[in-house]
Design a protein around this motif. Structure first.
Motif, PDB file in Angstrom:
ATOM      1  N   LEU A 184      35.181  16.961  13.690  1.00 37.70           N
ATOM      2  CA  LEU A 184      35.461  15.948  12.671  1.00 37.70           C
ATOM      3  C   LEU A 184      34.797  14.617  13.012  1.00 37.70           C
ATOM      4  O   LEU A 184      34.235  13.949  12.130  1.00 37.70           O
ATOM      5  CB  LEU A 184      36.977  15.754  12.526  1.00 37.70           C
ATOM      6  CG  LEU A 184      37.755  16.940  11.939  1.00 37.70           C
ATOM      7  CD1 LEU A 184      39.243  16.669  11.953  1.00 37.70           C
ATOM      8  CD2 LEU A 184      37.286  17.248  10.521  1.00 37.70           C
ATOM      9  N   LYS A 185      34.857  14.218  14.272  1.00 39.82           N
ATOM     10  CA  LYS A 185      34.242  12.955  14.706  1.00 39.82           C
ATOM     11  C   LYS A 185      32.728  12.999  14.501  1.00 39.82           C
ATOM     12  O   LYS A 185      32.127  12.035  14.004  1.00 39.82           O
ATOM     13  CB  LYS A 185      34.580  12.699  16.176  1.00 39.82           C
ATOM     14  CG  LYS A 185      34.062  11.377  16.746  1.00 39.82           C
ATOM     15  CD  LYS A 185      34.581  11.193  18.164  1.00 39.82           C
ATOM     16  CE  LYS A 185      34.133   9.846  18.737  1.00 39.82           C
ATOM     17  NZ  LYS A 185      32.685   9.759  18.945  1.00 39.82           N
ATOM     18  N   LEU A 187      31.019  14.873  12.383  1.00 43.16           N
ATOM     19  CA  LEU A 187      30.706  14.870  10.946  1.00 43.16           C
ATOM     20  C   LEU A 187      30.794  13.457  10.378  1.00 43.16           C
ATOM     21  O   LEU A 187      29.923  13.017   9.620  1.00 43.16           O
ATOM     22  CB  LEU A 187      31.674  15.781  10.188  1.00 43.16           C
ATOM     23  CG  LEU A 187      31.592  17.287  10.438  1.00 43.16           C
ATOM     24  CD1 LEU A 187      32.592  18.014   9.539  1.00 43.16           C
ATOM     25  CD2 LEU A 187      30.190  17.814  10.166  1.00 43.16           C
ATOM     26  N   LYS A 188      31.861  12.752  10.745  1.00 39.21           N
ATOM     27  CA  LYS A 188      32.091  11.410  10.198  1.00 39.21           C
ATOM     28  C   LYS A 188      30.977  10.458  10.600  1.00 39.21           C
ATOM     29  O   LYS A 188      30.549   9.608   9.804  1.00 39.21           O
ATOM     30  CB  LYS A 188      33.439  10.885  10.671  1.00 39.21           C
ATOM     31  CG  LYS A 188      33.843   9.554  10.049  1.00 39.21           C
ATOM     32  CD  LYS A 188      35.244   9.147  10.461  1.00 39.21           C
ATOM     33  CE  LYS A 188      35.650   7.852   9.767  1.00 39.21           C
ATOM     34  NZ  LYS A 188      37.032   7.447  10.142  1.00 39.21           N
ATOM     35  N   GLU A 191      27.034  12.874   9.407  1.00 40.96           N
ATOM     36  CA  GLU A 191      26.733  13.612   8.184  1.00 40.96           C
ATOM     37  C   GLU A 191      27.043  12.787   6.939  1.00 40.96           C
ATOM     38  O   GLU A 191      27.748  11.783   7.002  1.00 40.96           O
ATOM     39  CB  GLU A 191      27.512  14.931   8.155  1.00 40.96           C
ATOM     40  CG  GLU A 191      27.285  15.820   9.363  1.00 40.96           C
ATOM     41  CD  GLU A 191      25.847  16.254   9.545  1.00 40.96           C
ATOM     42  OE1 GLU A 191      25.129  16.359   8.531  1.00 40.96           O
ATOM     43  OE2 GLU A 191      25.430  16.484  10.693  1.00 40.96           O
ATOM     44  N   TYR A 196      31.052  15.818   5.107  1.00 42.60           N
ATOM     45  CA  TYR A 196      32.271  15.416   5.815  1.00 42.60           C
ATOM     46  C   TYR A 196      33.513  15.779   5.007  1.00 42.60           C
ATOM     47  O   TYR A 196      34.476  16.364   5.533  1.00 42.60           O
ATOM     48  CB  TYR A 196      32.231  13.915   6.095  1.00 42.60           C
ATOM     49  CG  TYR A 196      33.464  13.386   6.793  1.00 42.60           C
ATOM     50  CD1 TYR A 196      33.990  14.034   7.917  1.00 42.60           C
ATOM     51  CD2 TYR A 196      34.112  12.234   6.330  1.00 42.60           C
ATOM     52  CE1 TYR A 196      35.121  13.541   8.561  1.00 42.60           C
ATOM     53  CE2 TYR A 196      35.229  11.736   6.965  1.00 42.60           C
ATOM     54  CZ  TYR A 196      35.743  12.400   8.081  1.00 42.60           C
ATOM     55  OH  TYR A 196      36.865  11.926   8.708  1.00 42.60           O
ATOM     56  N   ARG A 200      36.083  18.635   6.385  1.00 44.49           N
ATOM     57  CA  ARG A 200      37.385  18.050   6.755  1.00 44.49           C
ATOM     58  C   ARG A 200      38.486  18.685   5.914  1.00 44.49           C
ATOM     59  O   ARG A 200      39.555  19.042   6.427  1.00 44.49           O
ATOM     60  CB  ARG A 200      37.375  16.538   6.558  1.00 44.49           C
ATOM     61  CG  ARG A 200      38.709  15.901   6.951  1.00 44.49           C
ATOM     62  CD  ARG A 200      38.775  14.414   6.706  1.00 44.49           C
ATOM     63  NE  ARG A 200      40.092  13.935   7.079  1.00 44.49           N
ATOM     64  CZ  ARG A 200      40.440  13.519   8.298  1.00 44.49           C
ATOM     65  NH1 ARG A 200      39.540  13.513   9.254  1.00 44.49           N
ATOM     66  NH2 ARG A 200      41.681  13.106   8.528  1.00 44.49           N
TER      67      ARG A 200
END
Length: 394
Positions: A184-185, A187-188, A191, A196, A200
């Motif tokens: 998640l980190k 992607l944020k 991306e 994201y 997510r």
């Protein structure tokens, strides 16, 4: 119809018979000659046996039907009770893996040995070969139910104990808490908003692929931050899509979105609205996850393709989109959420499905707990030996 005639040989007179046999399937007539009978009565007796055999074959005509014709009947029957997406998936498997083996054979010519060889072969071709074998069995069972054959040639066949795939490392089907947070980190930070928001939502809600792609703007309640799941998306072979009812009644549910997931989905909705205004496009269904070129929803395969690249990019164990659903369940269990609540959140129709995930996850936790207990009981002495200290009774 049989005819008889006498002929001479060096050993004396002999009788021959000529008889016409009709193929019960092709209806082609074939003339057969039998020789060497010492008496006319022997030739007539032989003709009678041949005629009786032909009569028996005609009586059992159904067993001469070609397998692929039975499959076509079977397909019409089961398609009445299945979703188009399921029918399409099963038909692909049958046409790729079953019809090439049995398609042109008559039912009567397919033996138990043929079926066993087929099972053994499939075990070397696919890791998950058993569902396809079951499909083949189902077609033969249909033939039995409809009196084409007396029994299925798959009866008493067995699955091989060893396959070529047993030594392979299994693909991870769920991530740990640490791996999920890293994903998640990453992607944020790296991306775009759509990627994201997509992954997510999948990881933190446990949605199925089709459920996520079917999401529309109206499915989010801004007052409650609840997400309604009541449909699924299916792409047909002609590249058009169809909105269907979800997998089961239990799949119809409402989920409460955490603040960040709600926020990124709303940002994505605003981005989509700007695109529609920019290109002056009006769409009947306002899907959340859309192609910017056509405003149509993505295909299911798109998410797996992107996820494979993301796993490599961020050095994470390979996982499928369905594995993200499994990961969501494992995180819920690790957080202490009750099994029945997880069942409802994921839309499982049967508690056994949820329990299978729970068992998988808790097995790893039990192994770690055992290590902790062992470490607690062990204590290193100054000499470096490991001993167990027990308090003496007073």
């Amino acid at each position: 119809m049989a005819s008889f005639s006498k002929y001479d040989t060096t050993n004396g007179e002999r009788w021959l018979l000529k008889i016409t046999i009709t193929d019960p399937v092709t209806h082609e007539k074939k003339r057969t000659t039998r020789r060497g009978f010492k008496k006319l009565s022997e030739a007539k007796a032989a003709a009678k046996i041949i005629e009786m055999e032909e009569s028996k074959i005609k009586y059992n005509l159904k067993a001469h039907v070609i397998f692929k014709h039975i499959f076509e009947e079977f397909e019409q029957e089961y398609s009445k009770h299945l979703k188009p997406s399921t029918i399409y998936r099963k038909s692909i498997d049958i046409r790729k893996w079953i019809l090439p083996e049995f398609g042109e054979k008559r039912l009567k010519d397919i033996s138990k040995n043929d079926c066993q060889r087929y099972i053994d072969f499939m075990s070397t071709q696919l890791k998950s070969y058993k569902p396809i074998v079951i499909q083949a069995k189902n077609i033969f069972d249909y033939a039995v139910r409809n009196n084409y054959i007396e029994s299925s040639p798959f009866t008493n066949t067995v699955y091989p104990k060893n396959t070529l795939y047993e030594s392979e490392d299994a693909v991870e089907n769920f991530w740990t808490k640490e791996q999920s947070l890293h994903f998640l980190k990453s992607l944020k930070e790296n991306e775009n908003l759509k990627i994201y928001a997509m992954f997510r939502t999948l990881l933190l809600t446990g949605l199925r692929k089709g459920e996520l792609l079917a999401l529309q703007e109206s499915d989010i309640n801004d007052k409650t931050q609840n997400l309604t799941i009541n449909k699924t998306l299916y792409y047909k072979p002609d590249n058009t899509y169809q909105i269907l009812k979800p997998k089961t009644k239990a799949s119809i549910r409402k989920l409460h979105l955490d603040d960040e997931t709600y926020s990124v989905l709303k940002d994505l909705i605003r981005q989509n609205k700007k695109l529609r205004l920019q290109y002056n496009v009006q769409t009947e269904n306002k899907f959340i996850f859309i192609k910017e070129t056509s405003f149509d929803p993505f295909r299911n395969s798109y998410m797996n393709e992107v996820l494979n690249k993301l796993c490599k990019r961020y050095e994470l164990p390979k996982i499928t989109v369905h594995g993200l659903r499994h990961s969501c369940a494992s995180l819920l269990f690790a957080a202490g959420v009750d099994v029945k609540v997880v069942q409802k959140l994921l839309g499982h129709a049967h508690i056994e499905t949820t329990m299978n995930v729970y068992t998988h996850v808790t097995t790893e936790q039990v192994e770690k707990t055992t290590d902790l207990l062992t470490d607690y009981l062990k204590e290193k002495s100054s000499g470096g030996q490991t001993v167990v200290k027990l308090e003496k009774k007073q």
